[in-house]
Write a protein that holds these residues in place. Sequence first.
Motif, mmCIF file in Angstrom:
data_model
loop_
_atom_site.group_PDB
_atom_site.id
_atom_site.type_symbol
_atom_site.label_atom_id
_atom_site.label_comp_id
_atom_site.label_asym_id
_atom_site.label_seq_id
_atom_site.Cartn_x
_atom_site.Cartn_y
_atom_site.Cartn_z
ATOM 1 N N ARG A 174 -4.727 4.199 -0.609
ATOM 2 C CA ARG A 174 -3.470 3.473 -0.728
ATOM 3 C C ARG A 174 -3.722 1.967 -0.754
ATOM 4 O O ARG A 174 -4.774 1.497 -0.285
ATOM 5 N N PRO A 175 -2.782 1.209 -1.277
ATOM 6 C CA PRO A 175 -2.923 -0.248 -1.231
ATOM 7 C C PRO A 175 -3.009 -0.745 0.213
ATOM 8 O O PRO A 175 -2.552 -0.072 1.145
ATOM 9 N N GLU A 176 -3.584 -1.908 0.382
ATOM 10 C CA GLU A 176 -3.707 -2.476 1.724
ATOM 11 C C GLU A 176 -2.346 -2.630 2.382
ATOM 12 O O GLU A 176 -2.183 -2.369 3.575
ATOM 13 N N SER A 183 0.375 -6.315 -3.415
ATOM 14 C CA SER A 183 -0.736 -5.489 -2.963
ATOM 15 C C SER A 183 -0.880 -4.246 -3.841
ATOM 16 O O SER A 183 -1.999 -3.814 -4.160
ATOM 17 N N GLN A 184 0.244 -3.671 -4.253
ATOM 18 C CA GLN A 184 0.213 -2.529 -5.164
ATOM 19 C C GLN A 184 -0.481 -2.911 -6.477
ATOM 20 O O GLN A 184 -1.292 -2.151 -7.018
ATOM 21 N N ASP A 186 -2.647 -5.411 -6.997
ATOM 22 C CA ASP A 186 -4.075 -5.623 -6.770
ATOM 23 C C ASP A 186 -4.823 -4.296 -6.703
ATOM 24 O O ASP A 186 -5.930 -4.162 -7.249
ATOM 25 N N HIS A 187 -4.202 -3.320 -6.056
ATOM 26 C CA HIS A 187 -4.813 -1.996 -5.941
ATOM 27 C C HIS A 187 -5.006 -1.361 -7.321
ATOM 28 O O HIS A 187 -6.083 -0.838 -7.640
#
Length: 312
Positions: A174-176, A183-184, A186-187
């Motif tokens: 999962r995203p950080e 964050s989504q 970047d993931h």
Amino acid sequence: MLTAADPPSGEAMAHANGIDICYQSMGDPGAPTILLIMGLGMQLISWPDAFCAGLVDSGFRVIRFDNRDAGHSTRIAWGQRPRLLLAIARGVVGLRVRSPYRLSDMADDALGLLDVLRVERAHLVGVSMGGMIAQCVAARHAQRLLSLTSIMSASGNWRVACGRPAVLWQLMRRPERPDDPASQLDHLMHLFAVIGSPAFQTDREELRRELARSISRAHYPTGLYQQLLAIIASGDRRRELAKIRAPTLVIHGADDPLVPVAAGRDTAQHIPGARLQIIEGMGHDLPRAVQELLLKAIVRHCRDASRISAIP
């Protein structure tokens, strides 16, 4: 079951197979139809606009849609937390895996959409999980297909379909900060960097824009995990592939780190008469140069299949 908000402009909703399906139709309704089926966790807009326009310019009607549990189509309320590692372990050894639905249900969704749109026969083009769904339709409803194109997909044979462990881990993590769109994004950018095509340059800024567009449109990670369960629970489908009679093109990247090229060879081997095209340097994504290669191959394959079907 829950359905996302009203679809964006240019898209529509159809009720089929007991769910609501968000779709978009492009081109002349009287032209031969190509139904595009997207992969794991992806939305209809993941089929690039330029690629779809190229198919329309080549004389086809193009329909792209959100699978269940993606985009604006119905979200399936299961009430259980997907236990993916346990499911994978059970799937590898051939034990039963519980899931909210299977690939066959998603195949019925696609067929139901064609029914609603009154499309008697279509060319099916599926990528990754979408290829598996298209294979199921082809095996079970031969009379509805003009042709099948299966891209970077697999037969359910675990011996050849397991990607690199680091890639699978990145897919399932999962995203950080799961609730933060930044964050989504970047993931997802990191995931696409891992699964990307080493020989085809990706425009990182364009990719960032497209992924941000997907997050803004309908971000639903639970759907990805439930779709992954559907793949695992559907098991080995090689016997089913042997029933396919539609003209079939199997396309796979030689450098796919998520679904190895051996899976493409295995798929083609088990579909009677299938033609295999391996693209050197292609991974598990659709950069512009890969889109151009796919467009040429698919148009040629669909035109050839249409000519064959027209012979009395």
